[in-house]
Structure formats: structure tokens, C-alpha cells
Design a protein around this motif. Structure first.
Motif, short mmCIF file in Angstrom:
data_model
loop_
_atom_site.label_atom_id
_atom_site.label_comp_id
_atom_site.label_asym_id
_atom_site.label_seq_id
_atom_site.Cartn_x
_atom_site.Cartn_y
_atom_site.Cartn_z
N GLY A 234 0.81 -1.00 0.14
CA GLY A 234 0.05 0.06 -0.13
C GLY A 234 0.96 1.26 0.02
N TYR A 235 2.03 1.05 0.05
CA TYR A 235 3.06 2.37 0.10
C TYR A 235 3.30 2.92 -1.15
CZ TYR A 235 4.00 2.07 5.19
OH TYR A 235 3.86 1.69 6.60
N VAL A 236 3.61 4.09 -1.55
CA VAL A 236 3.96 4.89 -2.46
C VAL A 236 5.24 5.58 -2.07
CG1 VAL A 236 3.64 6.36 -4.37
CG2 VAL A 236 1.82 5.19 -3.71
N ALA A 237 6.35 5.33 -3.08
CA ALA A 237 7.76 6.31 -2.56
C ALA A 237 7.99 7.27 -3.28
CB ALA A 237 8.64 5.11 -2.78
N SER A 238 8.71 8.31 -3.05
CA SER A 238 9.01 9.53 -3.75
C SER A 238 10.34 9.36 -4.32
CB SER A 238 8.81 10.66 -2.60
OG SER A 238 9.77 10.71 -1.94
N GLU A 239 11.09 8.36 -3.73
CA GLU A 239 12.34 8.28 -4.38
C GLU A 239 12.70 6.78 -4.39
OE1 GLU A 239 15.42 11.98 -3.59
OE2 GLU A 239 14.85 10.82 -1.80
N TYR A 240 13.78 6.19 -5.44
CA TYR A 240 13.96 5.02 -5.54
C TYR A 240 15.55 4.97 -5.54
CZ TYR A 240 9.46 3.00 -5.79
OH TYR A 240 8.14 2.38 -5.27
N ALA A 241 16.17 4.01 -5.16
CA ALA A 241 17.63 3.71 -5.57
C ALA A 241 18.00 2.43 -5.99
CB ALA A 241 18.39 4.33 -4.39
N TYR A 242 18.53 2.40 -7.42
CA TYR A 242 18.88 0.72 -7.54
C TYR A 242 20.11 0.50 -6.90
CZ TYR A 242 21.22 -2.98 -10.21
OH TYR A 242 21.82 -4.06 -10.56
N ALA A 243 20.18 -0.75 -6.20
CA ALA A 243 21.23 -1.25 -5.39
C ALA A 243 21.87 -2.21 -6.10
CB ALA A 243 20.74 -2.02 -4.18
N PHE A 244 21.57 -3.56 -6.62
CA PHE A 244 22.08 -4.55 -7.17
C PHE A 244 21.27 -5.56 -7.89
CE2 PHE A 244 21.13 -5.73 -2.92
CZ PHE A 244 21.18 -7.08 -3.04
N THR A 245 21.78 -6.44 -8.54
CA THR A 245 20.85 -7.74 -9.07
C THR A 245 21.76 -8.89 -8.71
OG1 THR A 245 20.48 -6.46 -11.21
CG2 THR A 245 20.31 -8.71 -11.14
N LEU A 246 20.84 -9.67 -8.20
CA LEU A 246 21.25 -11.11 -7.85
C LEU A 246 20.60 -12.22 -8.68
CD1 LEU A 246 19.17 -12.97 -5.72
CD2 LEU A 246 19.61 -11.00 -4.46
N HIS A 247 21.34 -13.46 -8.63
CA HIS A 247 20.83 -14.56 -9.36
C HIS A 247 20.73 -15.58 -8.15
CE1 HIS A 247 21.42 -13.31 -13.43
NE2 HIS A 247 22.51 -12.59 -13.12
N PRO A 248 19.63 -15.81 -7.68
CA PRO A 248 19.27 -16.53 -6.39
C PRO A 248 19.56 -18.07 -6.45
CG PRO A 248 17.04 -16.03 -7.38
CD PRO A 248 18.18 -15.16 -8.06
N THR A 249 19.64 -18.60 -7.78
CA THR A 249 19.86 -20.19 -8.00
C THR A 249 20.70 -20.39 -9.16
OG1 THR A 249 17.59 -20.09 -8.91
CG2 THR A 249 17.82 -20.92 -6.44
N VAL A 250 21.73 -20.02 -9.14
CA VAL A 250 22.49 -20.07 -10.40
C VAL A 250 22.83 -21.52 -10.95
CG1 VAL A 250 23.92 -17.89 -9.97
CG2 VAL A 250 24.76 -19.93 -8.98
N ALA A 251 22.58 -22.48 -10.14
CA ALA A 251 22.86 -23.85 -10.44
C ALA A 251 21.50 -24.33 -11.30
CB ALA A 251 23.18 -24.68 -9.37
N TYR A 252 20.33 -23.59 -11.14
CA TYR A 252 19.26 -24.43 -11.84
C TYR A 252 18.19 -23.48 -12.44
CZ TYR A 252 17.20 -24.22 -7.28
OH TYR A 252 16.64 -23.74 -5.99
N SER A 253 18.78 -22.09 -12.22
CA SER A 253 17.74 -21.18 -13.06
C SER A 253 18.37 -19.87 -13.38
CB SER A 253 16.53 -20.66 -11.94
OG SER A 253 15.79 -19.80 -12.37
N ASP A 254 17.98 -19.41 -14.38
CA ASP A 254 18.32 -18.06 -14.97
C ASP A 254 17.86 -16.77 -14.38
OD1 ASP A 254 15.70 -17.94 -16.21
OD2 ASP A 254 16.63 -17.58 -18.18
#
Length: 195
Positions: A101-121
Motif C-alpha cells: 500500500g506504500y508509494v515512494a517518492s524516491e528509489y535507488a537501484y542497489a544490485f542484481t542477484l541470481h538466487p539459484t545459479v545452478a538451476y535457474s536463469d
């Protein structure tokens, strides 16, 4: 990278094993770096976005949600999969609103992760949000969760003590800890200024 050529496998074929509403499982045949051949079974995923929502007083907005695959209620940051053609910042805004239900006035990209590199892209982009205004959640049909807040210290203690087990939430804790200490910076901007 050219220096990685001795590690890279080349796909020579693909067989579809399962195409469900959410999961798409394939078996690739690959040529190994030594010229041999092998198969790799994995899940294709459209990608997702997760948000670390920070209230003005430093508390974090979190969720408790039952996850059938592990048979337990998990504490997580808000997240959801990308719709076809959707920009990650748009997904972040949508998921934050729908789930909390929240709306944010500012966002910041932090990082990208691959949670299960052995069996998913699968990849998950992690964004931080601030300047939150409370509203009404708009949960998807069949989605049940409980929204609550915690101090940063409570959140980090739950990560340390094994209360939080979700990988995107645990990885976000590392960023939160480093942002709070001043070791890492975030590039805060209004949602409209993100690509």
C-alpha cells in the motif's frame, strides 16, 4: 570476457520439459570447454524486482508470507516478477503499492542477484525506496500476506539469527548495513528519472 573462454559452455540444443503458468523448465545440450558434451536442466524465469522500503524513522517495511515450496511463513522484502516489457522501476513501484500500500517518492537501484545459479536463469533487481506514503494494498487474487515494520537493528538480528532465510532479503541486509554505516552509497532519484 575473453579470459573466461576456457570455462564457457556452448549450447547445441534445447528440449522443453515443462511449460506451466509460472515455471518453464528446459534441458539444454552443451559443448563443454574440453569438447565433451553434457546436459543442463534449468528453469527459465522472466526476472523479478524486490524493494527495501525505508520509513522516515529508519524502520523497514517487511512482509510475512506462507511459501508452499518450503512449507513455512517467511519474512521478506516486497517483491514480484517482471511483466513482459515492464521496466524494473515500474515493477518496483507496482509491487510496493500492490503488496504494502506504500508509494515512494524516491528509489535507488542497489544490485542484481541470481538466487539459484545452478538451476535457474532468474535474476532479481534490488531497489531501495524512501519518502513513503501509506495507502491501501492491492493484493493479487489468492495472495495472502501480512505487512509489518521493524527497526534496522531488529531486521539485521533476524538475518543473523536465521529467522530470515529468504536470499533476496538476506542479500539486501548486507546493503542496508553498508548504507547505514556510510561505506556504500545509493543514488536516490524520483521514479520518473530511472531508466
Amino acid at each position: 570476457m575473453a579470459e573466461d573462454a576456457h570455462l564457457i559452455e556452448q549450447r547445441t540444443g534445447r528440449q522443453e520439459l515443462l511449460k506451466g503458468r509460472f515455471l518453464h523448465v528446459v534441458r539444454d545440450t552443451v559443448r563443454l570447454p574440453d569438447g565433451g558434451e553434457a546436459t543442463r536442466e534449468f528453469v527459465l524465469h522472466p526476472g523479478a524486482v524486490a524493494v527495501v522500503p525505508l520509513l522516515d524513522d529508519g524502520r523497514i517495511v517487511l512482509e510475512r508470507q506462507y511459501r508452499h515450496a518450503v512449507g513455512a511463513v517467511q519474512i521478506e522484502i516486497p517483491a514480484g516478477k517482471l511483466d513482459p516489457g515492464e521496466r524494473p522501476i515500474a515493477c518496483a513501484q507496482r509491487e510496493l503499492l500492490e503488496e504494502t500500500g506504500y508509494v515512494a517518492s524516491e528509489y535507488a537501484y542497489a544490485f542484481t542477484l541470481h538466487p539459484t545459479v545452478a538451476y535457474s536463469d532468474e535474476f532479481i533487481e534490488i531497489w531501495f525506496a524512501r519518502g513513503l506514503t501509506a495507502g491501501t494494498a492491492r493484493l493479487d487474487e489468492g495472495e495472502f500476506l501480512e505487512v509489518f515494520t521493524a527497526t534496522a537493528d531488529e531486521f539485521l538480528a533476524w538475518c543473523r539469527d536465521g529467522v530470515i532465510r529468504d536470499c533476496k532479503t538476506l542479500a539486501s541486509a548486507l546493503w542496508l548495513q553498508n548504507v547505514r554505516s556510510g561505506a556504500w552509497n545509493l543514488d536516490w532519484r524520483p521514479p520518473s528519472s530511472h531508466p
